[in-house]
Design a protein around this motif. Sequence first.
Motif, PDB file in Angstrom:
ATOM      1  N   GLY A 568      43.743  38.990  -7.533  1.00 47.54           N
ATOM      2  CA  GLY A 568      44.810  38.643  -6.600  1.00 47.54           C
ATOM      3  C   GLY A 568      44.309  38.603  -5.174  1.00 47.54           C
ATOM      4  N   PRO A 569      45.037  37.937  -4.276  1.00 49.07           N
ATOM      5  CA  PRO A 569      44.556  37.769  -2.895  1.00 49.07           C
ATOM      6  C   PRO A 569      44.459  39.065  -2.113  1.00 49.07           C
ATOM      7  CG  PRO A 569      46.804  36.960  -3.131  1.00 49.07           C
ATOM      8  CD  PRO A 569      46.316  37.248  -4.509  1.00 49.07           C
ATOM      9  N   ALA A 570      45.136  40.119  -2.566  1.00 52.40           N
ATOM     10  CA  ALA A 570      45.057  41.400  -1.862  1.00 52.40           C
ATOM     11  C   ALA A 570      43.867  42.236  -2.297  1.00 52.40           C
ATOM     12  CB  ALA A 570      46.349  42.198  -2.084  1.00 52.40           C
ATOM     13  N   ILE A 571      43.144  41.790  -3.324  1.00 51.62           N
ATOM     14  CA  ILE A 571      42.081  42.591  -3.930  1.00 51.62           C
ATOM     15  C   ILE A 571      40.726  42.253  -3.323  1.00 51.62           C
ATOM     16  CG2 ILE A 571      40.999  43.293  -6.090  1.00 51.62           C
ATOM     17  CD1 ILE A 571      43.997  43.919  -5.926  1.00 51.62           C
ATOM     18  N   SER A 572      40.019  43.277  -2.869  1.00 46.23           N
ATOM     19  CA  SER A 572      38.622  43.131  -2.459  1.00 46.23           C
ATOM     20  C   SER A 572      37.745  43.598  -3.608  1.00 46.23           C
ATOM     21  CB  SER A 572      38.324  43.954  -1.208  1.00 46.23           C
ATOM     22  OG  SER A 572      39.092  43.494  -0.114  1.00 46.23           O
ATOM     23  N   ALA A 573      36.633  42.899  -3.799  1.00 43.04           N
ATOM     24  CA  ALA A 573      35.770  43.218  -4.935  1.00 43.04           C
ATOM     25  C   ALA A 573      34.325  43.354  -4.489  1.00 43.04           C
ATOM     26  CB  ALA A 573      35.881  42.137  -6.002  1.00 43.04           C
ATOM     27  N   ASP A 574      33.673  44.406  -4.974  1.00 46.83           N
ATOM     28  CA  ASP A 574      32.243  44.611  -4.751  1.00 46.83           C
ATOM     29  C   ASP A 574      31.582  44.561  -6.119  1.00 46.83           C
ATOM     30  OD1 ASP A 574      29.742  45.244  -3.884  1.00 46.83           O
ATOM     31  OD2 ASP A 574      30.187  47.334  -3.395  1.00 46.83           O
ATOM     32  N   LEU A 575      30.939  43.405  -6.421  1.00 43.61           N
ATOM     33  CA  LEU A 575      30.346  43.189  -7.731  1.00 43.61           C
ATOM     34  C   LEU A 575      28.859  43.520  -7.698  1.00 43.61           C
ATOM     35  CD1 LEU A 575      30.514  42.030 -10.657  1.00 43.61           C
ATOM     36  CD2 LEU A 575      29.986  39.785  -9.653  1.00 43.61           C
ATOM     37  N   VAL A 576      28.438  44.436  -8.561  1.00 44.58           N
ATOM     38  CA  VAL A 576      27.027  44.764  -8.757  1.00 44.58           C
ATOM     39  C   VAL A 576      26.764  44.688 -10.253  1.00 44.58           C
ATOM     40  CG1 VAL A 576      25.221  46.479  -8.488  1.00 44.58           C
ATOM     41  CG2 VAL A 576      26.999  46.263  -6.732  1.00 44.58           C
ATOM     42  N   ASP A 577      25.905  43.735 -10.627  1.00 46.66           N
ATOM     43  CA  ASP A 577      25.629  43.480 -12.039  1.00 46.66           C
ATOM     44  C   ASP A 577      26.937  43.162 -12.764  1.00 46.66           C
ATOM     45  OD1 ASP A 577      22.886  43.849 -11.651  1.00 46.66           O
ATOM     46  OD2 ASP A 577      23.078  46.017 -11.909  1.00 46.66           O
ATOM     47  N   ASN A 578      27.352  44.044 -13.676  1.00 44.70           N
ATOM     48  CA  ASN A 578      28.592  43.774 -14.407  1.00 44.70           C
ATOM     49  C   ASN A 578      29.697  44.768 -14.059  1.00 44.70           C
ATOM     50  OD1 ASN A 578      27.267  45.943 -15.752  1.00 44.70           O
ATOM     51  ND2 ASN A 578      28.522  45.592 -17.577  1.00 44.70           N
ATOM     52  N   GLU A 581      33.888  47.037  -8.176  1.00 46.40           N
ATOM     53  CA  GLU A 581      34.791  48.002  -7.551  1.00 46.40           C
ATOM     54  C   GLU A 581      35.906  47.214  -6.857  1.00 46.40           C
ATOM     55  OE1 GLU A 581      34.880  51.260  -7.504  1.00 46.40           O
ATOM     56  OE2 GLU A 581      32.959  51.789  -8.449  1.00 46.40           O
ATOM     57  N   LEU A 582      37.126  47.465  -7.271  1.00 48.37           N
ATOM     58  CA  LEU A 582      38.281  46.761  -6.720  1.00 48.37           C
ATOM     59  C   LEU A 582      39.053  47.693  -5.791  1.00 48.37           C
ATOM     60  CD1 LEU A 582      39.642  45.044  -9.983  1.00 48.37           C
ATOM     61  CD2 LEU A 582      37.742  44.342  -8.506  1.00 48.37           C
ATOM     62  N   THR A 583      39.415  47.216  -4.621  1.00 48.09           N
ATOM     63  CA  THR A 583      40.199  48.018  -3.673  1.00 48.09           C
ATOM     64  C   THR A 583      41.298  47.153  -3.075  1.00 48.09           C
ATOM     65  OG1 THR A 583      38.634  47.495  -1.897  1.00 48.09           O
ATOM     66  CG2 THR A 583      38.285  49.561  -3.079  1.00 48.09           C
ATOM     67  N   TRP A 584      42.400  47.807  -2.728  1.00 43.13           N
ATOM     68  CA  TRP A 584      43.531  47.139  -2.074  1.00 43.13           C
ATOM     69  C   TRP A 584      44.431  48.215  -1.495  1.00 43.13           C
ATOM     70  CZ3 TRP A 584      43.015  47.982  -7.210  1.00 43.13           C
ATOM     71  CH2 TRP A 584      44.079  48.548  -7.914  1.00 43.13           C
ATOM     72  N   SER A 585      45.448  47.797  -0.793  1.00 38.96           N
ATOM     73  CA  SER A 585      46.414  48.756  -0.256  1.00 38.96           C
ATOM     74  C   SER A 585      47.818  48.292  -0.580  1.00 38.96           C
ATOM     75  CB  SER A 585      46.257  48.913   1.257  1.00 38.96           C
ATOM     76  OG  SER A 585      46.522  47.700   1.920  1.00 38.96           O
ATOM     77  N   ARG A 586      48.713  49.259  -0.702  1.00 34.17           N
ATOM     78  CA  ARG A 586      50.112  48.967  -0.982  1.00 34.17           C
ATOM     79  C   ARG A 586      50.963  49.926  -0.176  1.00 34.17           C
ATOM     80  NH1 ARG A 586      53.896  45.242  -2.106  1.00 34.17           N
ATOM     81  NH2 ARG A 586      54.736  45.381  -4.218  1.00 34.17           N
ATOM     82  N   ASP A 587      51.797  49.383   0.703  1.00 35.33           N
ATOM     83  CA  ASP A 587      52.669  50.204   1.547  1.00 35.33           C
ATOM     84  C   ASP A 587      51.865  51.235   2.338  1.00 35.33           C
ATOM     85  OD1 ASP A 587      54.841  48.802   0.498  1.00 35.33           O
ATOM     86  OD2 ASP A 587      55.117  50.252  -1.124  1.00 35.33           O
ATOM     87  N   GLY A 588      50.694  50.810   2.844  1.00 34.35           N
ATOM     88  CA  GLY A 588      49.867  51.684   3.663  1.00 34.35           C
ATOM     89  C   GLY A 588      49.004  52.653   2.897  1.00 34.35           C
ATOM     90  N   THR A 627      40.538  33.349  -2.967  1.00 32.62           N
ATOM     91  CA  THR A 627      40.547  34.669  -3.579  1.00 32.62           C
ATOM     92  C   THR A 627      39.281  34.781  -4.422  1.00 32.62           C
ATOM     93  OG1 THR A 627      41.914  36.250  -4.820  1.00 32.62           O
ATOM     94  CG2 THR A 627      41.800  34.017  -5.664  1.00 32.62           C
ATOM     95  N   THR A 628      39.032  35.948  -4.948  1.00 27.00           N
ATOM     96  CA  THR A 628      37.793  36.168  -5.695  1.00 27.00           C
ATOM     97  C   THR A 628      38.010  35.930  -7.183  1.00 27.00           C
ATOM     98  OG1 THR A 628      37.011  37.786  -4.075  1.00 27.00           O
ATOM     99  CG2 THR A 628      35.991  37.826  -6.258  1.00 27.00           C
ATOM    100  N   THR A 629      37.144  35.112  -7.764  1.00 29.17           N
ATOM    101  CA  THR A 629      37.129  34.907  -9.207  1.00 29.17           C
ATOM    102  C   THR A 629      35.773  35.351  -9.744  1.00 29.17           C
ATOM    103  OG1 THR A 629      38.687  33.066  -9.160  1.00 29.17           O
ATOM    104  CG2 THR A 629      37.229  33.198 -11.055  1.00 29.17           C
TER     105      THR A 629
END
Length: 650
Positions: A568-578, A581-588, A627-629
């Motif tokens: 989703g567009p709110a999700i940041s992803a750090d991909l290493v190999d397979n 790490e997904l991070t996002w925020s909701r209501d602060g 967004t990230t795929t």
Amino acid sequence: MTMSAGWYLRRLSRMGPREVAGRAGDAVRRRRWRSAPPDCPSVTGARFTAVLPAGTIAAVPPDAAKRLVAEADRLMDGHAEYFGVVRDDLADPDWWYDPRTGRRAPRGYAFDVPYRDEDAVGDIKQIWELSRHQYLTVLAAAYAITGNERYAERVAGHLRSWWAANPPLRGVHWTSGIELGIRLLSWVWIRRLLDGWPGAAGLFEGDPVALSQIWHHQRWLAAFPSRGSSANNHVIAEAAGQFAAACAFGWFPSSARWRADALRSLERHLRGNTFPSGLNRELASEYHGLVLELGLAAVAEADAAGVPVPASVRLVLLRMTDALAAVVDSRLRPPRQGDADDGHGLVVDGAGTDRWASLLATGDAVFGRLAWWPVVTGTDVRTPLLAALLGPAGPSVSRPASRPAHFADAGMTILRGPAEIWCRCDGGPHGFLSIAAHAHADALSVEVRHDGVDVLADPGTYCYHGQPEWRRYFRSTLGHNTVQLDGGDQSVSGGPFLWTRHAKSRVLAADTSGASFGGTARWCAEHDGYRPSTHRRRVELTSETRELKVVDEVHGPRRAVRLAFHLGPAISADLVDNRAELTWSRDGEDRSALLVLPGELSWRAHRGETEPPLGWYSAGFGRKEPTTTLVGTGVADGVRGFTTVLTFRG
């Protein structure tokens, strides 16, 4: 986008003999109307009686009224946004102008206009949307709430402008039945909401131009209904608009016949377009909302006019409402499945009003909420207006005692876990009718949310006409969270609203009870879209560990495989190999999850790519954002499966 000879042959192949005969008759009628268009009969003594009951406007919640008036004031200043395009020309609109391309649609006999050809016409959705006149229902509602005549005068000026610029059978606004049906419904509500204004009768029943427009719209709909393989949500809009107008504007010799025919069509097609479970057969959530809105509005007109409605109509609408309540997530968002074009049946609310909460609120007012329904805290204008017209729900019928999670006829299963984990699994039919017009090649896809935030997202729709490469991408198998083999789609497209071969899916197991008791909910399905190979997928949601496991198996010969997960567009992803790490925020509050992808595949992150498109999300029609795929490539050899594990933290 112009249609080739090959497209016409493919389209013809999806029709039955009765549909072919009906379309041939339509062609003859169009030629006859070109040289001798029908004339509106004279009307005398017309009166509008389908008014709102006394006290209805006073029942509108103050905050909903405030939002509505704020929206009306923006419209009065000429400002609006349609499909991602901001407009500031609505004080005096050009009804033929497309602000996205800068083109104006040609004038001429309606059935000669190549409305699918963006080079010749412009973006037809941009041109059509304003002429649904739903922004005028907002202005009319603002008049009803405030009594300020400047809103009514603006509505009157724009209607007269539109009628003058769009005489019967001339131009793009007379080419599509769904547009005429929704426009008629808007006119009914405009007349109703302006009833206290001294100029209302002169604007409608006292104006020969208005009477001619209303008659010609109904005559058109009676002559050119959507047929056979095209009888999807369009025919519902046509029947609902025709029926509403024949009830509220029953001033013509043909009104009784139009009303009866439209009601028969509405009853037949509401049943035909809806699974017994209550989900829409197009398997496109926004069209579920559109059809439900249209059906409720049509029944409101029947009740206002004292026209009996078959019990089956109310039963379908009740089941649709219960199904909607069952599938929404914790923030009342339904699945993002199939096509979506932001279409509405009746608009009388301001910006910030939640469409789905509004529908559930109306369902509560009309049918009564069940104990398992999600709580609706928002307010809207439409619910008290419709509820004031709608009569009793009718005899009591059996309704679900607990929240349904598996809809066997639609092939939709909702897995729910702790911390508002929501997962939709798709094992249903490819689409509705022989062309499956609004389907996507998304068999066995999953959609995962956490507290209403898209984590593994369905990317959406973005466009219909004029941008074929984007239309192909957002409908494609690669554009969804599922497996693609040998670079092709599971189902074969024959055009932007045509599928010539449909993947067949079947659900093998669906146990949704486990997650509710701290255990594991399970789902398994397969499809044959890549014959002779079979793609089988298992999904498990374990509450205790807050873990979602997806296992993909490809049974058959060795094939090149791509497995995609769209974030989703709110999700940041750090991909290493397979590992991602997904991070996002909701209501602060910061949230995170770990996505462990199959190690047998080679993984790469894609974002906002255009040649070809990959890594995009469309929040609404005409809008897209990068967004990230995550795409894994490799080989499926029919021996081992590919396991993906998503674990939510915190």
